[in-house]
Design a protein around this motif. Structure first.
Motif, mmCIF file in Angstrom:
data_model
loop_
_atom_site.group_PDB
_atom_site.id
_atom_site.type_symbol
_atom_site.label_atom_id
_atom_site.label_comp_id
_atom_site.label_asym_id
_atom_site.label_seq_id
_atom_site.Cartn_x
_atom_site.Cartn_y
_atom_site.Cartn_z
ATOM 1 N N PHE A 12 -5.475 -94.446 -69.293
ATOM 2 C CA PHE A 12 -4.685 -93.306 -68.856
ATOM 3 C C PHE A 12 -5.607 -92.400 -68.046
ATOM 4 O O PHE A 12 -6.750 -92.188 -68.444
ATOM 5 N N LEU A 13 -5.163 -91.904 -66.955
ATOM 6 C CA LEU A 13 -5.963 -91.057 -66.063
ATOM 7 C C LEU A 13 -7.219 -91.782 -65.571
ATOM 8 O O LEU A 13 -8.248 -91.172 -65.328
ATOM 9 N N ARG A 14 -7.120 -93.066 -65.446
ATOM 10 C CA ARG A 14 -8.263 -93.873 -65.018
ATOM 11 C C ARG A 14 -8.740 -93.486 -63.620
ATOM 12 O O ARG A 14 -9.927 -93.456 -63.347
ATOM 13 N N ASN A 15 -7.819 -93.205 -62.729
ATOM 14 C CA ASN A 15 -8.159 -92.917 -61.335
ATOM 15 C C ASN A 15 -8.036 -91.439 -60.992
ATOM 16 O O ASN A 15 -7.677 -91.098 -59.868
ATOM 17 N N THR A 16 -8.358 -90.578 -61.935
ATOM 18 C CA THR A 16 -8.240 -89.151 -61.694
ATOM 19 C C THR A 16 -9.175 -88.699 -60.587
ATOM 20 O O THR A 16 -10.253 -89.267 -60.389
ATOM 21 N N LYS A 17 -8.782 -87.688 -59.875
ATOM 22 C CA LYS A 17 -9.618 -87.053 -58.855
ATOM 23 C C LYS A 17 -9.965 -85.619 -59.271
ATOM 24 O O LYS A 17 -10.529 -84.868 -58.494
ATOM 25 N N ASN A 18 -9.606 -85.264 -60.495
ATOM 26 C CA ASN A 18 -9.860 -83.915 -60.994
ATOM 27 C C ASN A 18 -11.370 -83.689 -61.122
ATOM 28 O O ASN A 18 -12.042 -84.412 -61.867
ATOM 29 N N PRO A 19 -11.922 -82.699 -60.410
ATOM 30 C CA PRO A 19 -13.375 -82.470 -60.432
ATOM 31 C C PRO A 19 -13.935 -82.197 -61.826
ATOM 32 O O PRO A 19 -15.036 -82.640 -62.151
ATOM 33 N N TYR A 20 -13.189 -81.480 -62.646
ATOM 34 C CA TYR A 20 -13.657 -81.192 -64.009
ATOM 35 C C TYR A 20 -13.757 -82.481 -64.827
ATOM 36 O O TYR A 20 -14.765 -82.734 -65.480
ATOM 37 N N LEU A 21 -12.731 -83.300 -64.781
ATOM 38 C CA LEU A 21 -12.750 -84.556 -65.533
ATOM 39 C C LEU A 21 -13.812 -85.514 -64.997
ATOM 40 O O LEU A 21 -14.469 -86.220 -65.762
ATOM 41 N N LEU A 22 -14.009 -85.521 -63.697
ATOM 42 C CA LEU A 22 -15.058 -86.358 -63.113
ATOM 43 C C LEU A 22 -16.443 -85.873 -63.550
ATOM 44 O O LEU A 22 -17.328 -86.686 -63.824
ATOM 45 N N ALA A 23 -16.628 -84.552 -63.627
ATOM 46 C CA ALA A 23 -17.914 -83.997 -64.076
ATOM 47 C C ALA A 23 -18.162 -84.323 -65.545
ATOM 48 O O ALA A 23 -19.290 -84.632 -65.935
ATOM 49 N N ILE A 24 -17.101 -84.268 -66.364
ATOM 50 C CA ILE A 24 -17.247 -84.641 -67.779
ATOM 51 C C ILE A 24 -17.666 -86.108 -67.891
ATOM 52 O O ILE A 24 -18.557 -86.452 -68.655
ATOM 53 N N ARG A 25 -17.028 -86.958 -67.122
ATOM 54 C CA ARG A 25 -17.397 -88.380 -67.143
ATOM 55 C C ARG A 25 -18.849 -88.574 -66.725
ATOM 56 O O ARG A 25 -19.578 -89.363 -67.310
ATOM 57 N N ARG A 26 -19.255 -87.852 -65.682
ATOM 58 C CA ARG A 26 -20.622 -87.973 -65.177
ATOM 59 C C ARG A 26 -21.630 -87.499 -66.226
ATOM 60 O O ARG A 26 -22.644 -88.159 -66.469
ATOM 61 N N ALA A 27 -21.346 -86.362 -66.847
ATOM 62 C CA ALA A 27 -22.252 -85.834 -67.875
ATOM 63 C C ALA A 27 -22.355 -86.803 -69.044
ATOM 64 O O ALA A 27 -23.445 -87.037 -69.576
ATOM 65 N N HIS A 28 -21.245 -87.383 -69.425
ATOM 66 C CA HIS A 28 -21.250 -88.326 -70.536
ATOM 67 C C HIS A 28 -22.011 -89.598 -70.158
ATOM 68 O O HIS A 28 -22.725 -90.172 -70.976
ATOM 69 N N LYS A 29 -21.864 -90.012 -68.921
ATOM 70 C CA LYS A 29 -22.608 -91.183 -68.450
ATOM 71 C C LYS A 29 -24.110 -90.899 -68.489
ATOM 72 O O LYS A 29 -24.897 -91.757 -68.881
ATOM 73 N N GLN A 30 -24.499 -89.694 -68.109
ATOM 74 C CA GLN A 30 -25.910 -89.304 -68.178
ATOM 75 C C GLN A 30 -26.387 -89.333 -69.630
ATOM 76 O O GLN A 30 -27.500 -89.735 -69.911
ATOM 77 N N HIS A 31 -25.529 -88.901 -70.537
ATOM 78 C CA HIS A 31 -25.883 -88.921 -71.959
ATOM 79 C C HIS A 31 -26.090 -90.367 -72.425
ATOM 80 O O HIS A 31 -27.016 -90.660 -73.169
ATOM 81 N N HIS A 32 -25.236 -91.253 -71.981
ATOM 82 C CA HIS A 32 -25.280 -92.645 -72.444
ATOM 83 C C HIS A 32 -26.336 -93.499 -71.757
ATOM 84 O O HIS A 32 -26.560 -94.632 -72.169
ATOM 85 N N LYS A 33 -26.981 -92.971 -70.744
ATOM 86 C CA LYS A 33 -28.033 -93.776 -70.117
ATOM 87 C C LYS A 33 -29.230 -93.939 -71.044
ATOM 88 O O LYS A 33 -30.037 -94.832 -70.865
#
Length: 152
Positions: A102-123
């Motif tokens: 759900f919301l896989r292809n979102t363009k929402n900047p806030y949601l994209l930033a959350i994904r990016r921050a979480h990806k940084q956490h998981h690296k």
């Protein structure tokens, strides 16, 4: 006043979540959280999912004590914690990790930033050297990182 208690509890949960994530989940309960980072568990359920129960039980107890003689402070605190837990599930499990597509292809900047921050956490696969332990509050550098890579 009760609405203010719910809102304040919800907001305070972000700081509490940061501390719990950094010092408990990446600390003495790392054995439960590890599979969330290294994907070592097979199947849909991770050991990390037990944190749902760990956090739900005190909230249920607070809600119970908050309704013994009518609704009191503890009920509204528990309600704020519950709403934060629902937000956590929706954002973390559905938007970030896409357990439900759900919301896989979102363009929402806030949601994209959350994904990016979480990806940084998981690296970071180990419990040390982690970053971005919060949940709903996203540091501006993750917005800048995203825009810098011209992915919008």
């Amino acid at each position: 006043m009760n609405l203010l208690i719910v809102i304040m509890t919800f907001l305070m949960m972000e700081g509490l979540t940061w501390c719990i994530h950094k010092y408990i989940m990446h600390g003495f309960l790392w054995h439960l959280h590890r599979d969330h980072h290294d994907h070592s568990s097979e199947g849909a359920v991770e050991k990390n999912d037990y944190f749902f129960l760990i956090f739900a039980v005190p909230t249920i107890v607070l809600m119970y004590y908050g309704t013994i003689n009518g609704f009191n402070l503890w009920f509204y605190v528990a309600l704020g914690i519950s709403l934060y837990g629902m937000a956590y599930f929706f954002v973390h499990d559905i938007i970030i990790h896409q357990r439900i597509k759900f919301l896989r292809n979102t363009k929402n900047p806030y949601l994209l930033a959350i994904r990016r921050a979480h990806k940084q956490h998981h690296k970071h696969l180990g419990k040390e050297d982690g970053e971005c332990f919060g949940f709903l509050w996203v540091p501006m550098k993750y917005f800048r990182m995203y825009f810098k890579n011209d992915k919008l």
